[in-house]
Design a protein around this motif. Structure first.
Motif, PDB file in Angstrom:
ATOM      1  N   ASP A   1       0.814  -1.209   0.000  1.00  0.00           N
ATOM      2  CA  ASP A   1       0.000   0.000   0.000  1.00  0.00           C
ATOM      3  C   ASP A   1       0.851   1.264   0.000  1.00  0.00           C
ATOM      4  O   ASP A   1       0.378   2.328  -0.393  1.00  0.00           O
TER       5      ASP A   1
ATOM      6  N   ALA B   1      -3.969   3.564   8.552  1.00  0.00           N
ATOM      7  CA  ALA B   1      -3.894   2.697   9.725  1.00  0.00           C
ATOM      8  C   ALA B   1      -4.730   3.286  10.849  1.00  0.00           C
ATOM      9  O   ALA B   1      -4.732   4.494  11.071  1.00  0.00           O
TER      10      ALA B   1
ATOM     11  N   GLU C   1      -2.878  -6.903   9.413  1.00  0.00           N
ATOM     12  CA  GLU C   1      -2.629  -5.459   9.442  1.00  0.00           C
ATOM     13  C   GLU C   1      -3.316  -4.788   8.249  1.00  0.00           C
ATOM     14  O   GLU C   1      -3.369  -5.344   7.155  1.00  0.00           O
TER      15      GLU C   1
ATOM     16  N   VAL D   1      -2.532  -2.081   6.458  1.00  0.00           N
ATOM     17  CA  VAL D   1      -1.675  -1.635   5.349  1.00  0.00           C
ATOM     18  C   VAL D   1      -0.300  -2.270   5.471  1.00  0.00           C
ATOM     19  O   VAL D   1       0.158  -2.607   6.564  1.00  0.00           O
TER      20      VAL D   1
ATOM     21  N   ARG E   1       2.603 -11.295   7.721  1.00  0.00           N
ATOM     22  CA  ARG E   1       1.485 -10.355   7.852  1.00  0.00           C
ATOM     23  C   ARG E   1       0.274 -11.067   8.454  1.00  0.00           C
ATOM     24  O   ARG E   1      -0.103 -12.154   8.017  1.00  0.00           O
TER      25      ARG E   1
ATOM     26  N   ALA F   1       0.666   7.644  10.175  1.00  0.00           N
ATOM     27  CA  ALA F   1      -0.076   6.380  10.204  1.00  0.00           C
ATOM     28  C   ALA F   1      -1.524   6.597   9.799  1.00  0.00           C
ATOM     29  O   ALA F   1      -2.103   5.794   9.053  1.00  0.00           O
TER      30      ALA F   1
ATOM     31  N   LEU G   1       7.189   2.985  12.275  1.00  0.00           N
ATOM     32  CA  LEU G   1       5.962   2.536  11.631  1.00  0.00           C
ATOM     33  C   LEU G   1       5.732   1.044  11.845  1.00  0.00           C
ATOM     34  O   LEU G   1       4.589   0.590  11.990  1.00  0.00           O
TER      35      LEU G   1
ATOM     36  N   ASP H   1      -1.390  -1.747  13.107  1.00  0.00           N
ATOM     37  CA  ASP H   1      -2.124  -1.820  11.841  1.00  0.00           C
ATOM     38  C   ASP H   1      -1.232  -1.660  10.619  1.00  0.00           C
ATOM     39  O   ASP H   1      -1.723  -1.508   9.500  1.00  0.00           O
ATOM     40  N   ILE H   2       0.093  -1.654  10.826  1.00  0.00           N
ATOM     41  CA  ILE H   2       1.031  -1.482   9.721  1.00  0.00           C
ATOM     42  C   ILE H   2       2.005  -2.646   9.698  1.00  0.00           C
ATOM     43  O   ILE H   2       2.590  -2.992  10.720  1.00  0.00           O
ATOM     44  N   TYR H   3       2.172  -3.246   8.519  1.00  0.00           N
ATOM     45  CA  TYR H   3       3.146  -4.325   8.389  1.00  0.00           C
ATOM     46  C   TYR H   3       4.309  -3.865   7.519  1.00  0.00           C
ATOM     47  O   TYR H   3       4.123  -3.426   6.379  1.00  0.00           O
TER      48      TYR H   3
ATOM     49  N   LEU I   1      -1.748   7.019   6.090  1.00  0.00           N
ATOM     50  CA  LEU I   1      -1.540   5.753   5.393  1.00  0.00           C
ATOM     51  C   LEU I   1      -2.768   4.846   5.459  1.00  0.00           C
ATOM     52  O   LEU I   1      -2.844   3.863   4.722  1.00  0.00           O
TER      53      LEU I   1
ATOM     54  N   HIS J   1       3.583  -0.074  14.756  1.00  0.00           N
ATOM     55  CA  HIS J   1       2.143   0.194  14.765  1.00  0.00           C
ATOM     56  C   HIS J   1       1.384  -1.113  14.502  1.00  0.00           C
ATOM     57  O   HIS J   1       1.736  -1.868  13.587  1.00  0.00           O
TER      58      HIS J   1
END
Length: 277
Positions: free
Chosen positions: A6, A192, A64, A66, A61, A187, A24, A29-31, A190, A27
């Motif tokens: 993404d 997240a 997450e 994004v 993953r 974030a 990042l 929600d972020i991979y 993006l 976080h």
């Protein structure tokens, strides 16, 4: 072409992208892969081998929202913007920029540490670039200390292909002076959600250092050697990746010692300031 990405951190070199990647990655929600600097978009030969070159980096993953990758070479290697756009025209792009004078000097000491630059001093390295004596490969291109600080010419191809709304530009000072707010805002941009885990923003990533044993460092960092050619032909890819993450990286870390490089020559600094103005 399948699209598992993404966003991408595209650079700049020696401007704080390692810290940005680590922040990042914390976080929920972020991979981001454990391995930073994946050259898939920066090098045509890698891209031509297809997106399967990326897939094993994202096997971890787990829901997450994004996913992204980092490769500072995307900013300064020709054709990167075209390759990213061909992969996913909806990709979001993140660049973190640093005072180009300080960036150039930091990059020189980084390449001296890795053994890629054997110039006797910074001034000789600048002269080599001005005389056009750099190799055209990615390593040589990364040692274009002057050119790689000309950010507008590097970012323009991305803006032309993606539009200004898909590019977020940060400054090194944003990460140093207001890291929590900067990462929270980024974030959200993006896509997240949720709250970040506890992050130690005071920890320095990819800080200046020098190897205790330079020869060991050169052997481990060498792109090509007879031993590495045998190793690549004999060991499966997943074995090589595991060794790189669990063994080689730890040896490299152990072999580093903190190092504060000397002040830049006054005349050289004046030249760089005038060059970038």
């Amino acid at each position: 072409m399948s699209r598992i990405l993404d966003f991408a951190i595209i650079g700049a070199q020696r401007a704080g992208s390692t810290s940005l990647h680590r922040y990042l990655a914390s976080h929920p929600d972020i991979y981001l892969p454990r391995q930073k600097e994946l050259p898939f978009f920066g090098e045509e030969a890698e891209f031509d081998r297809g997106p399967t070159r990326l897939e094993h980096h994202f096997r971890g993953r787990a829901g997450e929202r994004v996913a992204g990758l980092s490769y500072v070479g995307m900013m300064f290697l020709d054709g990167s913007a075209d390759r990213v756009h061909a992969y996913n025209p909806l990709m979001k792009l993140v660049a973190v920029l640093r005072d180009p004078v300080e960036r150039a000097y930091s990059a020189y000491w980084y390449h001296l540490r890795t053994g890629w630059d054997d110039s006797p001093n910074f001034e000789a390295a600048l002269l080599r670039e001005r005389e056009g004596r750099l190799s055209p490969d990615p390593v040589g291109r990364s040692m274009a200390y002057l050119r790689n600080g000309c950010y507008m010419s590097q970012l323009l191809p991305f803006v032309e292909r993606f539009g200004r709304d898909q590019l977020r530009v940060l400054l090194t000072e944003d990460l140093r002076e207001r890291p929590a707010a900067t990462i929270r805002e980024l974030a959200s941009w993006l896509g997240a959600g949720g709250e970040m885990a506890e992050v130690v923003f005071s920890e320095r990533h990819n800080a200046s250092s020098m190897p205790r044993f330079p020869r060991l460092h050169r052997v481990l960092m060498a792109a090509e050697s007879p031993l590495k050619r045998v190793y690549r032909s004999a060991a499966p890819g997943f074995v090589r990746r595991a060794i790189r993450l669990r063994v080689t990286s730890r040896i490299l870390s152990w072999n580093e010692r903190p190092f504060r490089y000397p002040e830049m020559n006054r005349e050289t600094r004046a030249f760089l300031v005038a060059y970038y103005e």
